[in-house]
Design a protein around this motif. Structure first.
Motif, PDB file in Angstrom:
ATOM      1  N   MET A   1       1.565 -13.915  -9.037  1.00  0.00           N
ATOM      2  CA  MET A   1       1.766 -13.087  -7.840  1.00  0.00           C
ATOM      3  C   MET A   1       2.169 -13.918  -6.631  1.00  0.00           C
ATOM      4  O   MET A   1       3.052 -13.524  -5.871  1.00  0.00           O
ATOM      5  CB  MET A   1       0.501 -12.295  -7.515  1.00  0.00           C
ATOM      6  CG  MET A   1       0.283 -11.162  -8.488  1.00  0.00           C
ATOM      7  SD  MET A   1      -1.049 -10.073  -7.959  1.00  0.00           S
ATOM      8  CE  MET A   1      -0.157  -8.987  -6.875  1.00  0.00           C
TER       9      MET A   1
ATOM     10  N   HIS B   1      -6.062   0.797 -11.829  1.00  0.00           N
ATOM     11  CA  HIS B   1      -5.106   1.911 -11.744  1.00  0.00           C
ATOM     12  C   HIS B   1      -3.785   1.362 -11.252  1.00  0.00           C
ATOM     13  O   HIS B   1      -3.746   0.652 -10.258  1.00  0.00           O
ATOM     14  CB  HIS B   1      -5.604   2.969 -10.763  1.00  0.00           C
ATOM     15  CG  HIS B   1      -6.747   3.770 -11.296  1.00  0.00           C
ATOM     16  ND1 HIS B   1      -6.559   4.936 -11.984  1.00  0.00           N
ATOM     17  CD2 HIS B   1      -8.078   3.551 -11.265  1.00  0.00           C
ATOM     18  CE1 HIS B   1      -7.744   5.421 -12.335  1.00  0.00           C
ATOM     19  NE2 HIS B   1      -8.686   4.590 -11.917  1.00  0.00           N
ATOM     20  N   GLY B   2      -2.712   1.725 -11.895  1.00  0.00           N
ATOM     21  CA  GLY B   2      -1.403   1.215 -11.488  1.00  0.00           C
ATOM     22  C   GLY B   2      -1.382  -0.295 -11.622  1.00  0.00           C
ATOM     23  O   GLY B   2      -2.115  -0.857 -12.424  1.00  0.00           O
ATOM     24  N   HIS B   3      -0.569  -0.955 -10.821  1.00  0.00           N
ATOM     25  CA  HIS B   3      -0.649  -2.410 -10.839  1.00  0.00           C
ATOM     26  C   HIS B   3      -1.152  -2.888  -9.484  1.00  0.00           C
ATOM     27  O   HIS B   3      -1.014  -2.186  -8.496  1.00  0.00           O
ATOM     28  CB  HIS B   3       0.681  -3.064 -11.249  1.00  0.00           C
ATOM     29  CG  HIS B   3       1.813  -2.764 -10.337  1.00  0.00           C
ATOM     30  ND1 HIS B   3       2.545  -1.602 -10.414  1.00  0.00           N
ATOM     31  CD2 HIS B   3       2.337  -3.456  -9.298  1.00  0.00           C
ATOM     32  CE1 HIS B   3       3.475  -1.614  -9.483  1.00  0.00           C
ATOM     33  NE2 HIS B   3       3.378  -2.717  -8.786  1.00  0.00           N
TER      34      HIS B   3
ATOM     35  N   SER C   1      -4.470   6.804  -9.933  1.00  0.00           N
ATOM     36  CA  SER C   1      -3.223   6.839 -10.717  1.00  0.00           C
ATOM     37  C   SER C   1      -2.374   8.048 -10.363  1.00  0.00           C
ATOM     38  O   SER C   1      -1.162   8.020 -10.488  1.00  0.00           O
ATOM     39  CB  SER C   1      -3.516   6.901 -12.214  1.00  0.00           C
ATOM     40  OG  SER C   1      -4.354   5.874 -12.588  1.00  0.00           O
TER      41      SER C   1
ATOM     42  N   GLU D   1      -8.618  -8.351  -6.001  1.00  0.00           N
ATOM     43  CA  GLU D   1      -9.896  -8.719  -6.599  1.00  0.00           C
ATOM     44  C   GLU D   1      -9.659  -9.494  -7.884  1.00  0.00           C
ATOM     45  O   GLU D   1      -8.960  -9.014  -8.774  1.00  0.00           O
ATOM     46  CB  GLU D   1     -10.698  -7.457  -6.908  1.00  0.00           C
ATOM     47  CG  GLU D   1     -11.395  -6.923  -5.691  1.00  0.00           C
ATOM     48  CD  GLU D   1     -12.548  -6.023  -6.080  1.00  0.00           C
ATOM     49  OE1 GLU D   1     -13.513  -6.541  -6.669  1.00  0.00           O
ATOM     50  OE2 GLU D   1     -12.462  -4.824  -5.810  1.00  0.00           O
TER      51      GLU D   1
ATOM     52  N   ASP E   1       0.801  -1.224   0.000  1.00  0.00           N
ATOM     53  CA  ASP E   1       0.000   0.000   0.000  1.00  0.00           C
ATOM     54  C   ASP E   1       0.834   1.276   0.000  1.00  0.00           C
ATOM     55  O   ASP E   1       0.396   2.318  -0.463  1.00  0.00           O
ATOM     56  CB  ASP E   1      -0.879   0.085   1.254  1.00  0.00           C
ATOM     57  CG  ASP E   1      -1.665  -1.171   1.526  1.00  0.00           C
ATOM     58  OD1 ASP E   1      -1.090  -2.254   1.349  1.00  0.00           O
ATOM     59  OD2 ASP E   1      -2.826  -1.062   1.934  1.00  0.00           O
TER      60      ASP E   1
ATOM     61  N   LEU F   1      -1.551  -4.065  -5.956  1.00  0.00           N
ATOM     62  CA  LEU F   1      -0.620  -4.188  -4.837  1.00  0.00           C
ATOM     63  C   LEU F   1      -1.336  -4.852  -3.669  1.00  0.00           C
ATOM     64  O   LEU F   1      -2.475  -4.528  -3.383  1.00  0.00           O
ATOM     65  CB  LEU F   1      -0.141  -2.798  -4.389  1.00  0.00           C
ATOM     66  CG  LEU F   1       0.795  -2.052  -5.336  1.00  0.00           C
ATOM     67  CD1 LEU F   1       0.958  -0.611  -4.897  1.00  0.00           C
ATOM     68  CD2 LEU F   1       2.142  -2.738  -5.411  1.00  0.00           C
ATOM     69  N   PRO F   2      -0.669  -5.762  -3.025  1.00  0.00           N
ATOM     70  CA  PRO F   2      -1.296  -6.366  -1.845  1.00  0.00           C
ATOM     71  C   PRO F   2      -1.406  -5.339  -0.726  1.00  0.00           C
ATOM     72  O   PRO F   2      -0.613  -4.415  -0.651  1.00  0.00           O
ATOM     73  CB  PRO F   2      -0.337  -7.477  -1.461  1.00  0.00           C
ATOM     74  CG  PRO F   2       0.965  -7.093  -2.062  1.00  0.00           C
ATOM     75  CD  PRO F   2       0.670  -6.276  -3.268  1.00  0.00           C
ATOM     76  N   ARG F   3      -2.386  -5.518   0.151  1.00  0.00           N
ATOM     77  CA  ARG F   3      -2.630  -4.502   1.168  1.00  0.00           C
ATOM     78  C   ARG F   3      -1.936  -4.866   2.485  1.00  0.00           C
ATOM     79  O   ARG F   3      -1.354  -5.928   2.641  1.00  0.00           O
ATOM     80  CB  ARG F   3      -4.120  -4.363   1.389  1.00  0.00           C
ATOM     81  CG  ARG F   3      -4.681  -5.613   2.027  1.00  0.00           C
ATOM     82  CD  ARG F   3      -6.154  -5.524   2.307  1.00  0.00           C
ATOM     83  NE  ARG F   3      -6.559  -6.797   2.878  1.00  0.00           N
ATOM     84  CZ  ARG F   3      -7.764  -7.300   2.798  1.00  0.00           C
ATOM     85  NH1 ARG F   3      -8.709  -6.658   2.151  1.00  0.00           N
ATOM     86  NH2 ARG F   3      -8.054  -8.454   3.338  1.00  0.00           N
ATOM     87  N   ILE F   4      -2.047  -3.948   3.440  1.00  0.00           N
ATOM     88  CA  ILE F   4      -1.359  -4.108   4.722  1.00  0.00           C
ATOM     89  C   ILE F   4      -1.944  -5.229   5.563  1.00  0.00           C
ATOM     90  O   ILE F   4      -1.236  -6.067   6.083  1.00  0.00           O
ATOM     91  CB  ILE F   4      -1.402  -2.786   5.513  1.00  0.00           C
ATOM     92  CG1 ILE F   4      -0.413  -1.810   4.892  1.00  0.00           C
ATOM     93  CG2 ILE F   4      -1.092  -3.002   6.974  1.00  0.00           C
ATOM     94  CD1 ILE F   4      -0.227  -0.542   5.662  1.00  0.00           C
TER      95      ILE F   4
ATOM     96  N   ARG G   1       2.912   3.843  -3.518  1.00  0.00           N
ATOM     97  CA  ARG G   1       2.573   5.021  -4.330  1.00  0.00           C
ATOM     98  C   ARG G   1       2.156   6.238  -3.508  1.00  0.00           C
ATOM     99  O   ARG G   1       1.764   7.250  -4.079  1.00  0.00           O
ATOM    100  CB  ARG G   1       1.437   4.655  -5.299  1.00  0.00           C
ATOM    101  CG  ARG G   1       1.907   3.845  -6.490  1.00  0.00           C
ATOM    102  CD  ARG G   1       0.834   3.769  -7.561  1.00  0.00           C
ATOM    103  NE  ARG G   1      -0.312   2.986  -7.147  1.00  0.00           N
ATOM    104  CZ  ARG G   1      -0.506   1.707  -7.472  1.00  0.00           C
ATOM    105  NH1 ARG G   1       0.377   1.099  -8.218  1.00  0.00           N
ATOM    106  NH2 ARG G   1      -1.576   1.072  -7.068  1.00  0.00           N
TER     107      ARG G   1
END
Lengths: 361, 337
Positions: free
Chosen positions: B181, B329-331, A337, B264, A91, B333-336, A94
Motif C-alpha cells: 500500500m 468489507h470491501g478493500h 459492503s 488496522e 473514504d 481504503l485510507p481515510r480523509i 464507495r
C-alpha cells in the motif's frame, strides 16, 4: 512509538479508568464531535467500560457522512465527463448517491484516483496534461489548509488543468445550530483534536458561554479517558470551561498561518449537510480571485436536490438524536459492503463504527 | 532475444514463443520434468492423499521490498498446500503477459520464481504463456497451481476448533499489505518495511511431525488479514474467538504506517504467516517449537477459542474494554484525516 505508546500504556490507563468511575457525580450526556473520536472510542473499547450514568453520543464530525447525496451525484456526474480525472480521499470511493457511487463510475470507465493528499492530485495534473484533474474537496478545517496550499501552488505554477470541487465545511457554526435542539440535552463536548489544531481551543469558548463543558482531547486511550474525566468533573461541579489536554498538538489560538492561507483562498458560503440541510455560512467556496480553480464554476455544475434513501436514519444519527441499532436498515440491508447511508460507508461513520465494533451492544 | 519487450508473437506458439521458452524459462527453471516440454507433467504415484490448489497473482507494483510477484506466486501456492498439512510436490506456472512488457522485468521475475522454487525444493513442472494486446492486461498476471500429499490420518479444517484451543500467529502482522500500500501510494517511510513473503511448508512439517494430533487447523491470513481469517474460523467452528490486543505482534514501522493511513494491521495481508489453532493444553509446547524455526521465530499466542456467540471474534483492549472484530468489507481504503 513516541506520542502513541505512552498514551496506550495499560499501567497508565487502567488507573484512569478507575478515576473515571469516581469522577462521575451526576448523570452526564456528552457528544464526541469528531468522527475520528467516534472510531477511537470504539477501537479502544471505551464504550464497554463507561460508568453507569455516562452517555456519549456521536456528533456531525464525519466529513463523508455529512456530504449530501446531491453533492455525491454531482461528484459522480463530474467523474463521468470525458477528459476529467477526479482525485479523491479513499473514504469517498464507495459512498452512494442516487446514481450509484464513484466505485460504480470507475467500473464504467470513469477515471477515479484515490490520493493521500491534495498535492498528489496536483501531481496527477502535472503528469496528465491532457486531462483536467478535479480534486473533490471533502472535509473540515483539518483538510482545508492542505487544499488551500495546493490551490496556491497551482496558482503559482500556473497549472491550468487542475481545479477543486469544494464542499469544505466548518465545525463550530453548525455545531452551535445543532445544539439548539432541546431534545439533544448535551452537557459537554469532547472537542475534536485535528480540527482544533487548526482553529484553536479558543474556538469553543462560545459553547462554554452557553453552559457546555468543553475538553479538547487527542485520540489515544489516555487522552480519551482523561477527557471524559474532566468533562464529568466540569459538569459535576457546574464549572464549564474549555480545557485543552491535547496541547502536544493544539494551541489556544490555532494555526494562524494555516488559517491565513485558508482565508486567502476561501470565503464562507452556505452549504448543504446530509441530514442537517443547508446551513448558512457553514461551508467554504473558492474566492473569485482563484475562480479558475473552482470546478463548480469551470464545469457549471448545478446541484440537483435529492431525497435521502428511504428508511435511512443517517440524518438523525448525525444529530445525535438516535443510534444506529434503531435504524431498520442497520446491519440488515445497510452494511459496509452494501452501504445505503453515508454513515455506514465512511471508516469514521457512526454506523460503520457500531457495525464494526459494537453490534452486540 | 532480438527485442527488449514482449511482442504478441511471443504468445503465438511459433518461433518467438520457443525462443522465450528456451532462452528464458528453461534457462532459469531447472526442473527436468519441465525441460521435457511435453503437454503435461507425469508425477510418480505418491502415498497418502493428494492436496491440490490454485491461485492467481496480479500485484502492482511487480517488485517491492522483500519480494516480487514471482516469489508471491511460488510461496502463495506452496502455503495453500501447507495449510491443509500438505507436503508440496510440484507447481504449475502460467503467465499472461501484456504486449510491451519489458523483457528484463520478465527475466527478473522468472529468476525470482526459479530461486523461490529451488529454496522451497518444490519444482515448477509444467507451464504456459499467453500474450494479450497492450492495454488488455497489466504487464504480467501469474497463475500457479500446486499438488502435494498429505498424511491420510490428518484432517485439518477450520471446522475443527474446540473450546479452549489456542490461536498462535507465527509472526508479525501486516508487513506485506502495508509494504504494497505504501509503495502504491508513493509514500516513503523511514524504517524497514518489507513484504514477509516466504514458504511455510517446513514450519508446518515441523509442527505436524511432533504434534500431529494437536493441530486443528492452519490458515494463512493473506487478503483480509488476521481479522477476516479468524472470523472464518470462528464461524466454521461455531465458537467465539477472544484475542488479547496487547499480544498482537506488529512491527513498529507497520504500526506507524497504519496510524498515518488510518488502517488496522488486523486487516492487512500477510504472505508468510500462519495462524495455528491448536489444543490449548499443547499450545506452549507448539509455540516453543515454532519459535525454534526461522519462519516462526516471532510466534505468539494471540487468543483462545471459547463457547459463546458462534462466529464472533472479540478483542480485549489494553484499557480493559473490548470490541468486536468483523471481517473485512470491501478493500482497505485510507481515510480523509
Amino acid at each position: 512509538m513516541k506520542y502513541i505508546d505512552e498514551y496506550r500504556d495499560s499501567s497508565l490507563v487502567k488507573p484512569l479508568v478507575r478515576e473515571l468511575k469516581k469522577s462521575l457525580t451526576r448523570p452526564v450526556r456528552l457528544m464526541e464531535v469528531c468522527g475520528t473520536h467516534t472510531m477511537a472510542i470504539f477501537r479502544t473499547g471505551i464504550r464497554t467500560i463507561l460508568p453507569e450514568g455516562m452517555e456519549i453520543v456521536s456528533g456531525p464530525g464525519c466529513p463523508v457522512c455529512v456530504t449530501s447525496a446531491s453533492h455525491m451525484d454531482a461528484f459522480i456526474a463530474m467523474a463521468e465527463i470525458p477528459g476529467v480525472r477526479v482525485a479523491i480521499f479513499g473514504d469517498l470511493f464507495r459512498v452512494p448517491g442516487n446514481t450509484g457511487s464513484l466505485a460504480n463510475a470507475a467500473a464504467r470507465g470513469a477515471l477515479v484516483e484515490v490520493v493521500y493528499s491534495p498535492m498528489d492530485a496536483l501531481e496527477l495534473a502535472r503528469n496528465n496534461p491532457a486531462d483536467t484533474v478535479v480534486f473533490l474537496g471533502v472535509g473540515f478545517e483539518t483538510t482545508t489548509p492542505g487544499i488551500a496550499a495546493t490551490i496556491l501552488a497551482a496558482h503559482h505554477e500556473d497549472i491550468d488543468n487542475f481545479c477543486v470541487f469544494s464542499t469544505q465545511k466548518v465545525i463550530p457554526g453548525p455545531l452551535e445550530a445543532l445544539l439548539q435542539d432541546p431534545e439533544l440535552n448535551i452537557n459537554g463536548l469532547l472537542c475534536p483534536g485535528h480540527v482544533s489544531a487548526i482553529i484553536g481551543a479558543g474556538a469553543y469558548q462560545p459553547f462554554v458561554d452557553q453552559g457546555l463543558a468543553c475538553v479538547v482531547a487527542g485520540f489515544e486511550p489516555a487522552d480519551l479517558i482523561n477527557g471524559l474525566i474532566l468533562l464529568a468533573k466540569q459538569v459535576g461541579d457546574s464549572t464549564p470551561k474549555v480545557e485543552n489536554i491535547y496541547s502536544r498538538v493544539v494551541s489556544w489560538e490555532g494555526n494562524t498561518r494555516a488559517l491565513a492561507m485558508v482565508d486567502e483562498i476561501f470565503e464562507p458560503a452556505d452549504m448543504e449537510w446530509r441530514g442537517l440541510g443547508v446551513i448558512d455560512d457553514s461551508g467554504l467556496t473558492i474566492r473569485e480571485k482563484y475562480q479558475k480553480f473552482d470546478a463548480q464554476k469551470r464545469f457549471d455544475i448545478k446541484l440537483v436536490p435529492t431525497e435521502e434513501p428511504k428508511g435511512c436514519l443517517c440524518g438523525a444519527i448525525l444529530k445525535g438524536q438516535t443510534v444506529p441499532p434503531q435504524c431498520s436498515l442497520f446491519s440488515t440491508r445497510c452494511t459496509p459492503s452494501t452501504p445505503i447511508g453515508p454513515c455506514m460507508v465512511s471508516s469514521e461513520g457512526t454506523c460503520a463504527a457500531y457495525y464494526k465494533y459494537g453490534r452486540d451492544r | 532475444m532480438s527485442d527488449d519487450t514482449i511482442l504478441l508473437d511471443h504468445g503465438s506458439g511459433g518461433l518467438a514463443s520457443q525462443e522465450l521458452i528456451s532462452g528464458l524459462f528453461l534457462k532459469h527453471l531447472d526442473s527436468p520434468i519441465l525441460k521435457d516440454l511435453e503437454d503435461s507433467a507425469v508425477i510418480d504415484n505418491q502415498a497418502g492423499k493428494l492436496v491440490f490448489t490454485t491461485d492467481s497473482y496480479v500485484v502492482d507494483p511487480l517488485f517491492f521490498p522483500g519480494g516480487d510477484i514471482g516469489k508471491l506466486a511460488v510461496h502463495g501456492t506452496i502455503n495453500d498446500l501447507a495449510m491443509r498439512g500438505g507436503r508440496p510436490l510440484c507447481l504449475s506456472l502460467a503467465l499472461i503477459l501484456e504486449e510491451g512488457m519489458a523483457l528484463a522485468d520478465l527475466e527478473k521475475i522468472i529468476i525470482s520464481i526459479a530461486q523461490a522454487a529451488r529454496e522451497s525444493t518444490v519444482p515448477i513442472v509444467t507451464g504456459d504463456t499467453k500474450v494479450v494486446p497492450r492495454g488488455k492486461g497489466d504487464k504480467v498476471f501469474i497463475n500457479t497451481s500446486g499438488i502435494g500429499v498429505v498424511d491420510p490420518t490428518l484432517s485439518l479444517s477450520s471446522r475443527n476448533g474446540t473450546p479452549g484451543d489456542a490461536v498462535i500467529l507465527s509472526g508479525t502482522m501486516g508487513d506485506h499489505g502495508i509494504t504494497i500500500m505504501t509503495r502504491r501510494a508513493g509514500i516513503a517511510l523511514e524504517g524497514n518495511l518489507r513484504s514477509d513473503t516466504r514458504p511455510l511448508h517446513r514450519l508446518v512439517d515441523a509442527i505436524l511431525g511432533q504434534y500431529p494430533d494437536s493441530v486443528r487447523t492452519f490458515r494463512d491470513p493473506t487478503r483480509g488479514g488476521v481479522a477476516t481469517t479468524l472470523n472464518e474460523i470462528a464461524s466454521a467452528s461455531a465458537l467465539s474467538i477472544i484475542l488479547q490486543e496487547e499480544a498482537l505482534p506488529i512491527k513498529t514501522e507497520v504500526r506507524a504506517a497504519c496510524e498515518i493511513l488510518g488502517l488496522e494491521p488486523l486487516y492487512l495481508a500477510n504472505e508468510g504467516k500462519c495462524l495455528a489453532v491448536v489444543d490449548g493444553a499443547q499450545a506452549d509446547g507448539i509455540l516453543a517449537l515454532m519459535k525454534q524455526q526461522e519462519e516462526g521465530r516471532e510466534a505468539v499466542i494471540i487468543g483462545r477459542l471459547e463457547e459463546g456467540s458462534a462466529g464472533r471474534v472479540l478483542i480485549n483492549t489494553p484499557i480493559g474494554g473490548s470490541r468486536v472484530i468483523t471481517p473485512l468489507h470491501g478493500h482497505p481504503l485510507p481515510r480523509i484525516c
